[in-house]
Write a protein that holds these residues in place. Structure first.
Motif, PDB file in Angstrom:
ATOM      1  N   PHE A 191     -15.825   9.552   7.896  1.00 26.87           N
ATOM      2  CA  PHE A 191     -14.454  10.064   8.005  1.00 26.87           C
ATOM      3  C   PHE A 191     -13.720   9.920   6.677  1.00 26.87           C
ATOM      4  CE2 PHE A 191      -9.947   9.239   8.667  1.00 26.87           C
ATOM      5  CZ  PHE A 191      -9.552  10.351   9.412  1.00 26.87           C
ATOM      6  N   LEU A 192     -13.888   8.787   6.011  1.00 27.74           N
ATOM      7  CA  LEU A 192     -13.194   8.570   4.746  1.00 27.74           C
ATOM      8  C   LEU A 192     -13.684   9.537   3.673  1.00 27.74           C
ATOM      9  CD1 LEU A 192     -13.084   4.672   4.682  1.00 27.74           C
ATOM     10  CD2 LEU A 192     -11.169   6.234   5.067  1.00 27.74           C
ATOM     11  N   LEU A 193     -14.960   9.900   3.710  1.00 25.13           N
ATOM     12  CA  LEU A 193     -15.472  10.868   2.740  1.00 25.13           C
ATOM     13  C   LEU A 193     -14.922  12.261   3.012  1.00 25.13           C
ATOM     14  CD1 LEU A 193     -19.175   9.651   2.454  1.00 25.13           C
ATOM     15  CD2 LEU A 193     -17.399   9.505   0.696  1.00 25.13           C
ATOM     16  N   ARG A 194     -14.705  12.575   4.283  1.00 24.56           N
ATOM     17  CA  ARG A 194     -14.140  13.884   4.618  1.00 24.56           C
ATOM     18  C   ARG A 194     -12.632  13.920   4.410  1.00 24.56           C
ATOM     19  NH1 ARG A 194     -17.328  13.106   9.292  1.00 24.56           N
ATOM     20  NH2 ARG A 194     -15.405  12.757  10.488  1.00 24.56           N
ATOM     21  N   ASN A 195     -11.994  12.742   4.482  1.00 21.62           N
ATOM     22  CA  ASN A 195     -10.541  12.673   4.385  1.00 21.62           C
ATOM     23  C   ASN A 195     -10.154  11.623   3.348  1.00 21.62           C
ATOM     24  OD1 ASN A 195      -9.642  14.307   7.036  1.00 21.62           O
ATOM     25  ND2 ASN A 195     -11.379  13.009   7.540  1.00 21.62           N
ATOM     26  N   PRO A 196     -10.312  11.911   2.080  1.00 19.43           N
ATOM     27  CA  PRO A 196     -10.043  10.908   1.044  1.00 19.43           C
ATOM     28  C   PRO A 196      -8.597  10.415   1.028  1.00 19.43           C
ATOM     29  CG  PRO A 196     -10.437  13.089   0.084  1.00 19.43           C
ATOM     30  CD  PRO A 196     -10.809  13.178   1.527  1.00 19.43           C
ATOM     31  N   ALA A 197      -7.660  11.186   1.574  1.00 22.69           N
ATOM     32  CA  ALA A 197      -6.261  10.743   1.602  1.00 22.69           C
ATOM     33  C   ALA A 197      -6.073   9.526   2.503  1.00 22.69           C
ATOM     34  CB  ALA A 197      -5.361  11.882   2.068  1.00 22.69           C
ATOM     35  N   GLU A 198      -7.018   9.299   3.425  1.00 27.48           N
ATOM     36  CA  GLU A 198      -6.914   8.165   4.340  1.00 27.48           C
ATOM     37  C   GLU A 198      -7.464   6.877   3.729  1.00 27.48           C
ATOM     38  OE1 GLU A 198      -5.326   8.413   7.152  1.00 27.48           O
ATOM     39  OE2 GLU A 198      -5.042  10.561   6.900  1.00 27.48           O
ATOM     40  N   LYS A 199      -7.998   6.948   2.510  1.00 23.71           N
ATOM     41  CA  LYS A 199      -8.545   5.746   1.882  1.00 23.71           C
ATOM     42  C   LYS A 199      -7.465   4.697   1.621  1.00 23.71           C
ATOM     43  CE  LYS A 199     -12.592   7.896  -0.280  1.00 23.71           C
ATOM     44  NZ  LYS A 199     -13.283   8.183  -1.556  1.00 23.71           N
ATOM     45  N   ALA A 200      -6.211   5.135   1.449  1.00 21.33           N
ATOM     46  CA  ALA A 200      -5.122   4.174   1.255  1.00 21.33           C
ATOM     47  C   ALA A 200      -4.942   3.313   2.506  1.00 21.33           C
ATOM     48  CB  ALA A 200      -3.828   4.911   0.919  1.00 21.33           C
ATOM     49  N   LYS A 201      -5.086   3.926   3.688  1.00 19.64           N
ATOM     50  CA  LYS A 201      -4.992   3.159   4.934  1.00 19.64           C
ATOM     51  C   LYS A 201      -6.192   2.216   5.066  1.00 19.64           C
ATOM     52  CE  LYS A 201      -2.448   6.752   7.426  1.00 19.64           C
ATOM     53  NZ  LYS A 201      -2.460   7.678   8.584  1.00 19.64           N
ATOM     54  N   ALA A 202      -7.358   2.688   4.653  1.00 17.38           N
ATOM     55  CA  ALA A 202      -8.538   1.827   4.710  1.00 17.38           C
ATOM     56  C   ALA A 202      -8.372   0.632   3.777  1.00 17.38           C
ATOM     57  CB  ALA A 202      -9.788   2.621   4.340  1.00 17.38           C
ATOM     58  N   TRP A 203      -7.754   0.850   2.628  1.00 16.98           N
ATOM     59  CA  TRP A 203      -7.502  -0.256   1.707  1.00 16.98           C
ATOM     60  C   TRP A 203      -6.564  -1.276   2.341  1.00 16.98           C
ATOM     61  CZ3 TRP A 203      -9.082  -3.156  -1.925  1.00 16.98           C
ATOM     62  CH2 TRP A 203      -8.204  -3.954  -2.665  1.00 16.98           C
ATOM     63  N   ALA A 204      -5.562  -0.790   3.076  1.00 15.87           N
ATOM     64  CA  ALA A 204      -4.661  -1.700   3.795  1.00 15.87           C
ATOM     65  C   ALA A 204      -5.439  -2.511   4.833  1.00 15.87           C
ATOM     66  CB  ALA A 204      -3.538  -0.917   4.459  1.00 15.87           C
ATOM     67  N   ASP A 205      -6.430  -1.886   5.474  1.00 17.68           N
ATOM     68  CA  ASP A 205      -7.263  -2.615   6.443  1.00 17.68           C
ATOM     69  C   ASP A 205      -8.070  -3.701   5.746  1.00 17.68           C
ATOM     70  OD1 ASP A 205      -6.319  -0.956   8.467  1.00 17.68           O
ATOM     71  OD2 ASP A 205      -7.989   0.474   8.230  1.00 17.68           O
ATOM     72  N   LEU A 206      -8.605  -3.392   4.568  1.00 17.72           N
ATOM     73  CA  LEU A 206      -9.377  -4.390   3.824  1.00 17.72           C
ATOM     74  C   LEU A 206      -8.498  -5.567   3.417  1.00 17.72           C
ATOM     75  CD1 LEU A 206     -11.633  -2.211   1.470  1.00 17.72           C
ATOM     76  CD2 LEU A 206     -12.242  -3.260   3.656  1.00 17.72           C
ATOM     77  N   CYS A 207      -7.281  -5.263   2.987  1.00 17.66           N
ATOM     78  CA  CYS A 207      -6.358  -6.352   2.608  1.00 17.66           C
ATOM     79  C   CYS A 207      -6.027  -7.222   3.815  1.00 17.66           C
ATOM     80  CB  CYS A 207      -5.084  -5.762   2.009  1.00 17.66           C
ATOM     81  SG  CYS A 207      -5.333  -4.941   0.406  1.00 17.66           S
ATOM     82  N   LEU A 208      -5.884  -6.585   4.986  1.00 17.55           N
ATOM     83  CA  LEU A 208      -5.636  -7.344   6.223  1.00 17.55           C
ATOM     84  C   LEU A 208      -6.812  -8.269   6.522  1.00 17.55           C
ATOM     85  CD1 LEU A 208      -3.918  -7.876   8.766  1.00 17.55           C
ATOM     86  CD2 LEU A 208      -5.059  -5.902   9.828  1.00 17.55           C
ATOM     87  N   ALA A 209      -8.023  -7.782   6.305  1.00 18.46           N
ATOM     88  CA  ALA A 209      -9.209  -8.596   6.561  1.00 18.46           C
ATOM     89  C   ALA A 209      -9.280  -9.777   5.603  1.00 18.46           C
ATOM     90  CB  ALA A 209     -10.464  -7.732   6.441  1.00 18.46           C
ATOM     91  N   VAL A 210      -8.921  -9.542   4.345  1.00 21.66           N
ATOM     92  CA  VAL A 210      -8.922 -10.642   3.365  1.00 21.66           C
ATOM     93  C   VAL A 210      -7.921 -11.719   3.775  1.00 21.66           C
ATOM     94  CG1 VAL A 210      -8.376 -11.239   0.985  1.00 21.66           C
ATOM     95  CG2 VAL A 210      -9.737  -9.204   1.467  1.00 21.66           C
ATOM     96  N   ARG A 211      -6.753 -11.306   4.239  1.00 30.16           N
ATOM     97  CA  ARG A 211      -5.752 -12.278   4.691  1.00 30.16           C
ATOM     98  C   ARG A 211      -6.244 -13.036   5.922  1.00 30.16           C
ATOM     99  NH1 ARG A 211      -2.242  -7.932   3.507  1.00 30.16           N
ATOM    100  NH2 ARG A 211      -1.996  -7.456   5.724  1.00 30.16           N
ATOM    101  N   ALA A 212      -6.911 -12.319   6.818  1.00 30.76           N
ATOM    102  CA  ALA A 212      -7.429 -12.964   8.039  1.00 30.76           C
ATOM    103  C   ALA A 212      -8.478 -14.013   7.694  1.00 30.76           C
ATOM    104  CB  ALA A 212      -8.014 -11.914   8.977  1.00 30.76           C
ATOM    105  N   LEU A 213      -9.350 -13.694   6.722  1.00 24.64           N
ATOM    106  CA  LEU A 213     -10.360 -14.665   6.317  1.00 24.64           C
ATOM    107  C   LEU A 213      -9.718 -15.870   5.639  1.00 24.64           C
ATOM    108  CD1 LEU A 213     -13.827 -14.086   4.877  1.00 24.64           C
ATOM    109  CD2 LEU A 213     -12.264 -15.502   3.565  1.00 24.64           C
ATOM    110  N   SER A 214      -8.707 -15.621   4.818  1.00 22.22           N
ATOM    111  CA  SER A 214      -8.050 -16.724   4.129  1.00 22.22           C
ATOM    112  C   SER A 214      -7.316 -17.643   5.087  1.00 22.22           C
ATOM    113  CB  SER A 214      -7.056 -16.161   3.091  1.00 22.22           C
ATOM    114  OG  SER A 214      -7.730 -15.367   2.125  1.00 22.22           O
ATOM    115  N   ALA A 215      -6.794 -17.053   6.167  1.00 26.81           N
ATOM    116  CA  ALA A 215      -6.060 -17.855   7.142  1.00 26.81           C
ATOM    117  C   ALA A 215      -6.989 -18.749   7.935  1.00 26.81           C
ATOM    118  CB  ALA A 215      -5.272 -16.947   8.075  1.00 26.81           C
TER     119      ALA A 215
END
Length: 215
Positions: A191-215
């Motif tokens: 989906f991200l390859l077909r819709n590159p504009a959504e990569k910003a949302k995916a980056w937000a998901d990755l940042c959320l995961a990093v915070r979850a791991l740190s917590a």
């Protein structure tokens, strides 16, 4: 010897049974005696249940993590749809996304390493993977990897982890917890390859995961 009703109730609580003939008790006395019997019986049942549970726990064999070939302990576990062999961009995108948060599929330490398994997008069943991505049931993979955080790419991956096929919009943007492990859901690689504009949302998901791991 004539016993008072209170004395008879106390004797019943201690398990002493009176055999000598007694005068028929009044209705109030019968009700008091029945209440005393019920109150006395409750702790006995509770104790029996607690003892039986303790015996079952003691007799149960210790649960050992399943050994899955190709998977080693890592702080991150990635669960995604099966990667398309005809589209190497999916593998490259996954590696780039992980690298952006300082994680790799072949990193030397578990703190910087991500293990990866794939599921069948049609039914959520474990499927085979390519190169160093091991094929294993998701639950067995979690036992083998013992991750501190799980990244789920797509609905099929989320369903395999969370047990419910919910719309992706309702799964993203929050941290799910399963067996004490935080899980963050994002879009599929295709989906991200077909819709590159959504990569910003995916980056937000990755940042959320990093915070979850740190917590």
């Amino acid at each position: 010897m004539r016993w008072t009703e209170r004395q008879r109730a106390m004797l019943r609580e201690m398990g002493v049974r009176l055999w000598q003939p007694q005068a028929a008790p009044t209705s109030a006395a019968r009700e008091a005696a029945m209440s005393a019997d019920r109150v006395a019986a409750v702790p006995a049942r509770a104790a029996t249940t607690a003892e039986a549970k303790a015996e079952r726990v003691a007799a149960a064999p210790a649960r050992e993590p399943l050994q899955v070939p190709g998977l080693a302990p890592a702080d991150w576990l990635v669960v995604s749809d099966r990667l398309d062999d005809g589209d190497p961009q999916q593998q490259l995108l996954l590696e780039n996304m992980l690298r952006a948060i300082g994680v790799g599929l072949v990193a030397p330490s578990r703190e910087r390493r991500a293990a990866c398994v794939t599921v069948d997008a049609a039914g959520g069943a474990p499927d085979s993977a390519r190169t160093d991505i091991a094929a294993a049931p998701v639950r067995a993979a979690i036992d083998a990897v013992r991750p501190r955080c799980v990244l789920a790419f797509g609905r099929a991956a989320a369903a395999a982890l969370l047990g419910a096929a919910s719309p992706l919009a309702g799964l993203r943007g929050r941290v799910h917890v399963h067996d004490g492990v935080p899980i963050v859901v994002t879009f599929t690689l295709a989906f991200l390859l077909r819709n590159p504009a959504e990569k910003a949302k995916a980056w937000a998901d990755l940042c959320l995961a990093v915070r979850a791991l740190s917590a």
